[in-house]
Each structure stands twice: as C-alpha cells, then as structure tokens.
Write a protein that holds these residues in place. Structure first.
Motif, PDB file in Angstrom:
ATOM      1  N   GLY A   1     -48.067  17.651 -31.475  1.00  0.00           N
ATOM      2  CA  GLY A   1     -47.967  17.893 -30.036  1.00  0.00           C
ATOM      3  C   GLY A   1     -46.539  17.784 -29.547  1.00  0.00           C
ATOM      4  N   ASP A   2     -46.216  18.507 -28.501  1.00  0.00           N
ATOM      5  CA  ASP A   2     -44.869  18.474 -27.939  1.00  0.00           C
ATOM      6  C   ASP A   2     -44.625  17.151 -27.218  1.00  0.00           C
ATOM      7  N   PHE A   3     -43.397  16.669 -27.305  1.00  0.00           N
ATOM      8  CA  PHE A   3     -43.029  15.425 -26.619  1.00  0.00           C
ATOM      9  C   PHE A   3     -42.873  15.666 -25.121  1.00  0.00           C
ATOM     10  N   GLU A   4     -43.391  14.732 -24.353  1.00  0.00           N
ATOM     11  CA  GLU A   4     -43.232  14.736 -22.905  1.00  0.00           C
ATOM     12  C   GLU A   4     -42.191  13.683 -22.551  1.00  0.00           C
ATOM     13  N   ASP A   5     -41.102  14.108 -21.920  1.00  0.00           N
ATOM     14  CA  ASP A   5     -40.062  13.180 -21.494  1.00  0.00           C
ATOM     15  C   ASP A   5     -40.633  12.289 -20.382  1.00  0.00           C
ATOM     16  N   VAL A   6     -40.602  10.958 -20.573  1.00  0.00           N
ATOM     17  CA  VAL A   6     -41.221  10.048 -19.601  1.00  0.00           C
ATOM     18  C   VAL A   6     -40.203   9.168 -18.887  1.00  0.00           C
ATOM     19  N   VAL A   7     -38.925   9.489 -19.010  1.00  0.00           N
ATOM     20  CA  VAL A   7     -37.914   8.750 -18.260  1.00  0.00           C
ATOM     21  C   VAL A   7     -38.093   9.054 -16.779  1.00  0.00           C
TER      22      VAL A   7
END
Length: 716
Positions: free
Chosen positions: A306-312
C-alpha cells in the motif's frame, strides 16, 4: 501532550482509573487497533454551522458544578482562570504558533474580563469565534505554502529554522508569518531531500501534506470545537482532567470492549508529529526491535504494498485511525528516529503484523544471574514485572485460578528459591502501572503485614490500603530497579519497599504520577440528554511515610545517572500538575537500616568504567541536547554532516559496547535485517542496568554477611 491507551492503568476500586498524562481524553483509545472498520471520513463542515448548541451550554454548566464539587484541587472560576483557559485553547489549536497572529491572541484575551461569568453560565461562544478565525488563518497559510512549492529552493544559504516555537512569541505581522512559513516549507523539503526523495516526489508529498492540514481543520464539527475548548479549560486546572464528547465516549466504549489487538505502542502528539511514547511488552512494535521510544511516525501504509500516507500535521486520533486494523493484517510505518528530532532525514520503514497482545506476553518472567564479577559465588534471581495486571473478567466469572501479577510472582519466587538464589531483583523499568489491588498484594509478598499506600480524596478523607496476607513469602535480600517510565502502581510498590527498608531501590527517578482519576457520566445530572463524560482527578496517593508519589515520584536509594534531564519528563514536565504534598505517616514497622554510602560509591566506580553505562549516558546526554534545541540549519551540507556525525557517534558507542560483550553489532541499514540477531543485541543492551542492580544487591549481601532475613524494628 496526548496519549492513546486502551487499557486502564491503575484501578482504584472497580471504576476508578489513573494513568500517565493526556490532553484530550479521546487519547484513551491507543493505537492498539480494533476489529472495527475505519470510520468514514467526515465531510467539510460549513463555517455557518460552527456555533455552540444548547446541549453544549448545559454540558458546560454541569462540568463547572462537577469540578467545583468533586475535583481534588480547589476550583473557583475567576478572570485569571478564564484568561488561562483562553491561552491554553490557543496553544491547543496552534501549539507551534504558526497560524495565529499576535493581534488575534491579544484581541480575544482583552475581551476575557467577563469570560468567567460567561463560563459559569455555560456560554462558550468565544471558543467558536476563535476557531472560525483559526480556520481562516489555516486556509491562508496553506495557500501560501502551496505557492512556495512552485518555486525553487536554495540550500546553500546560511539560514536557520526554529522548528519548535511552543515558547516563541506569536508572529507580529503577516510578513513575519510569511517568513516563518518560507523557512518551514524549506525545512520540510530539505528533510525529505535528505531522505533521498527526488524533487517531484517531495513536492507531491508536501502538497498533499499541506492540503491535508486544511482538510482536517475543515472537518472539525461543533463537538470537536467544544471538546477542544473544554479540555483547554480543564487542563488549566490540572493536566489529567479531561472531557469526552458523546461521540468520543461511544468510541471509548467500543475500544474498551475490544481485545488488545494492534501494534502495541502508546502514542502522543508533539507539535505536528505523532511520537512513540512507549511500546508494550508482547506487542508487535516491541518484538520487532525497530520501534523505539521517541521515534516519530511520519508515514503509514496498509498491507505489503500500500502507498504511504504522510501523517505529519495530522491529529493524533486520525493517525490512530490509520494504524488501527484487524488481527493478522499488516501496517507499515515510516519512522524518524529520536536522534533525528531536528529533521536530519534518516528515516526507516518498519512492517508490523497486527496481533492480539495476550496477557501471558505481559506476564512476569524470571531468570538467574550468576558469576557476577564482584561476587562469583552468588546467584541473583531477577523477576521482570512489565505491568500490574489482573484478569478481572476471569475473576468476575468465578474462575479460581485467574491470572494476576501477584499469583505469577508468587510462583516465580518459589522457583527461584528452589534454584537457591541469594537475592532477588524486581525489575519495574517501563512498567506504567495497572491494578492497585495487585500493587498492594505484591508488596505483601515481601512484608509480613501492614499498610502499603494511603489514598486521600477530594473531601480530605484518608483511606489506607493494607497488605491482605499476614504471611511473608520471601524475606531475603531484595532490590527494585525503576526508571523514568515506571509509574503509578510501580511507584506505590517501590515506595512501600523503600519506606519499609525492606529492599533497596536503584535506577532513575520514577514518573511521578500520584493522582487518581474517575470517569463521570454527565448524563446523570441532566436526564434524557447525552452530555458525554468527564475524566476527573478526585484523589491522591501518599506513601506510608507520608510523602506523595505525585510530581517527585520515587527517588532511588542508588541512582543511575543516564544523562537525561529529569525535569523534562514525567509529571514534572506538565503544566498545572498538582504539587508534591504530605500527610501524617501511617503506622508501620521499618526493617534494619542499610549502609547506602558504601553501596553507592562501589556502584559509581563500576558504572564509571562500564562501557554499557558509558554508552547509555552518552546516548542520554546527546538525546537531551537534541531535545533542548529548537533551531536547525537550512544548509544542506551542514544538515547532512550533523546527521552523519550524530549517527556515527551513537553507533560507535553502541558497537563498542556490544563487541565488549562478544556480540557482533547488527547493521540496521541492511535489508533484510537479521531480526533474531537484532533481538539478541537488544537483550544485551536491556541487561546493562539490571546486571548492575544484581551487583549492588550482591554488595549488600556481602555487607550483611550473607543472605539473611531482615529483622523488623519499630519506625522512628
């Protein structure tokens, strides 16, 4: 700071809970995951709907009355308290002071002279007025940041960025705010560049990040705004009192009914990052050996590919929603190590299979240390106690042999006796607490009878919890090792052992969590309307010697100085924490006096030349220095050199120590990592302090002429 934890930590009677701090009580939903499907994302909320409701007005009135009547700390609304509430609210919305202008803050604070009267009537219009301004400021800043992403960046200029602005002045003008955001976007870009991402990927990721900030703020509904404000209100009184809206209460109930499934990590929010507060024994995060306290989660992905979701910049609850999932499913995390707190860019990816955290994985365990260099003829037993657990469900169903800390330790002590150990070390490092019943009964295994802890409620009544068993299971030499994360029930046990003089306490000063909270259903005061719940501080724990475990925690008899600044951790680091206090000592008998001076000097000599302690101390000192910084260079060559220098220094110290123990260090940059070797490496590092605790106990045994039973004497 916010934390997520699924299980209650220390239970007083059947309904009262206490734990380490949180800002919003939605934080009691820990990233331990669930079998629930992720909730659908809310739609964009219209500004025209963001006004307080009649239900919220009634809720505010009820909360005022409950605080005045039942909170442990004396509470009375005043103009000063109302102003403090607004200041906390601004900090809750904009902790890094990068959206509001100074004139925004001053304008609302200037109108706070009658806010105490408004709050007494449940009128919270000002919270919504501030939030509407905040949302417009967020829109402005996001548009500005997105515009900057269309421009080139020059990382050769001598420029710096203040990444931690929690104590900085509010920006005076839009020009100052623009410069702040210019540096912020430049720093965000550089951080990803240092992580070897290309220009197209960086700009795409940052565009998504900034748009995500705007989207999440637009999803705040009236309950979100009200809950945020009320928690700023309660945090102005004391850091552990918090409000849960009806929707948050429902999620809390669902989570409390679920089994402990997930990654097994307690999280907190630190400005725009989600940070690993600690990992739980038996959980995938701890077992991986790749997830450490202080690591920042910067990306989350589902499954193998799965693609990474930026959570910053995400809210803590939203990150938790991403990490949640059913047992057996995989979640992948992108972590920025604690040593890269200033954004050096060296990230690592960790794959974790969500799993049930079973009671036996958190259960007490034992082993024997022999052939000590200072006492080769002595054998020291070690009992690890990761939590003060009790299987309340099995107990309530009538099961006679339900699991509990005391029952398990009783068996382990018997086994160690059969192995003819000369002394026992109880390891409470990282033990965040649990059942008060277990803390009391566990203490009873090592004393004949007597009080263990005193509890003072908000009405001034003091109740004494006593050892329920008049027999003593083990009367030999005893040591207790604690650290900065030993809290609550751990502090009660260690404090009692120290007060009785029954054993010596070694390690770091403990967390200092000495208050008790209870959940109050606000609906009982206004029938037929769901008002949510209040987590209320209503009592305090005091040691039998009279001093509280609050704030100071338990000071070890023999301290380990590991280079950390203790004032920046635990209860001591929280705003408005209850002060340390004392009451009359309980009536108890104290054991023989121990000559600590000799034990302290011999331990200090050993740790000064021990490569393991040298590594831990240098690491602690370096990490403390990093945490004290709030500026980073925006020159690429300086950032690379700094990151490489720090990484090299930490690795060299660790590798030198491991080789001194005959262990070949694991290269964490190699893929795939030898997980078995990594686990062995971590075991050796974890043993540094407990081995010294065993040596100290061996010194005590020799000082007393052998493993003799301590003799009780009357307390002075």
């Amino acid at each position: 700071m916010k934390k997520f934890v699924l299980r209650p930590t220390l239970q007083w009677r059947s309904t009262r809970l206490f734990k380490t701090p949180l800002v919003l009580l939605i934080a009691m939903l820990l990233a331990l995951g669930s079998a629930l499907d992720a909730a659908a994302r809310p739609v964009d909320v219209s500004l025209a709907t963001l006004f307080p409701t009649e239900r919220q007005t009634k809720t505010a009135v009820v909360i005022n009355k409950v605080l005045e009547r039942f909170h442990y700390r004396d509470f009375e609304l005043s103009p000063a308290f109302a102003t403090n509430t607004l200041e906390h609210y601004f900090e809750a919305l904009d902790p890094n002071r990068s959206f509001f202008l100074d004139r925004d803050v001053k304008r609302f604070l200037a109108s706070a002279s009658k806010l105490d009267d408004d709050l007494a009537l449940g009128q919270v219009d000002v919270a919504f007025d501030i939030f509407r301004v905040y949302r417009m400021r967020v829109d402005d800043r996001v548009e500005f940041a997105l515009g900057l992403l269309n421009q080139p960046f020059d990382f050769s200029q001598p420029d710096t960025y203040q990444f931690d602005r929690a104590e900085a002045p509010w920006p005076q003008s839009e020009t100052e705010l623009n410069d702040l955001w210019r540096k912020r976007v430049k720093n965000d870009y550089l951080t990803l560049k240092l992580a070897d991402k290309d220009d197209t990927e960086i700009r795409k990721q940052l565009r998504k990040r900034y748009e995500g900030i705007r989207r999440r703020i637009h999803q705040f509904d009236t309950d979100d705004v009200f809950q945020t404000f009320v928690n700023a209100y309660t945090q102005s009184l004391e850091p552990h009192t918090a409000y849960m809206s009806p929707s948050t209460s429902e999620n809390f109930d669902i989570s409390m009914r679920l089994s402990l499934e997930g990654i097994g990590a307690v999280l907190r929010a630190d400005n725009e990052y989600t940070v690993i507060q600690r990992t739980i024994p038996g959980g995938p995060a701890r077992q991986s050996g790749m997830v450490n306290t202080g690591d920042k989660i910067v990306g989350v992905a589902q499954g193998v590919d799965g693609d990474f979701e930026d959570v910053v910049g995400w809210r803590l609850q939203d990150v938790v929603d991403m990490i949640r999932g059913p047992k057996g499913s995989m979640v992948r995390l992108q972590l920025l190590p604690k040593a890269e707190i200033s954004g050096g860019g060296r990230m690592r990816e960790v794959s974790l299979v969500r799993n049930e955290i079973k009671l036996e994985d958190q259960a007490a365990k034992s082993y024997v240390i022999d052939k000590l260099d200072n006492a080769p003829d002595l054998r020291i037993g070690v009992i690890e106690v990761p939590a003060f657990y009790r299987d309340f469900r099995a107990e309530s169903s009538g099961t006679q042999d339900f699991r509990s800390t005391t029952r398990d330790v009783r068996k382990l002590v018997a086994e160690l006796k059969e192995q003819k150990v000369d002394g026992i070390v109880i390891d409470l490092r990282g033990n965040g607490g649990g059942s008060l019943t277990e803390a009391t009964s566990l203490t009873g295994l090592f004393i004949e009878e007597g009080p263990v802890v005193q509890v003072k409620d908000s009405f001034g009544k003091v109740e004494v919890e006593t050892d329920p068993d008049p027999e003593i299971l083990y009367s030999g030499p005893l040591a207790v090792i604690v650290d900065r994360n030993s809290a609550s029930a751990s502090e009660i046990f260690a404090g009692a052992i120290q007060d009785y003089g029954r054993g010596i306490v070694v390690g770091e000063p403990t967390f200092g969590k000495g208050t008790v909270q209870t959940l109050i259903d606000l609906n009982r005061y206004v029938p037929d309307i769901d008002l949510g719940r209040l987590r209320l501080t209503m009592a305090e724990f005091f040691r039998i010697s009279g001093g509280s475990t609050q704030l100071k925690g338990v000071e070890p008899d023999i301290p380990f100085n590991l280079g950390y600044d203790s004032d920046d951790h635990g209860e001591r680091s929280l705003d408005n924490a209850l002060p340390w206090g004392s009451i009359r000592p309980a009536n108890y008998q104290k054991f023989n006096h121990v000559d600590l001076d000799g034990l302290i000097s011999r331990s200090a000599e050993r740790t000064a030349r021990d490569p393991g302690f040298r590594m831990l101390t240098d690491q602690g000192r370096m990490l403390s220095e990093i945490e004290d910084r709030d500026l980073v260079s925006l020159r690429e060559d300086e950032r690379r050199q700094e990151s490489e220098r720090r990484d090299k220094a930490l690795k060299e110290e660790r590798n030198n120590f491991l080789r001194s123990r005959g262990i070949e260090p694991v290269d964490e940059d190699v893929d795939p990592i030898d997980e078995e070797a990594l686990e062995k490496q971590q075991e050796v590092i974890d043993a540094i302090q407990v081995d010294e605790a065993a040596r100290i106990l061996a010194d005590l045994i020799k000082q007393q002429g052998g493993a003799q039973r301590p003799r009780a004497v009357m307390r002075d």
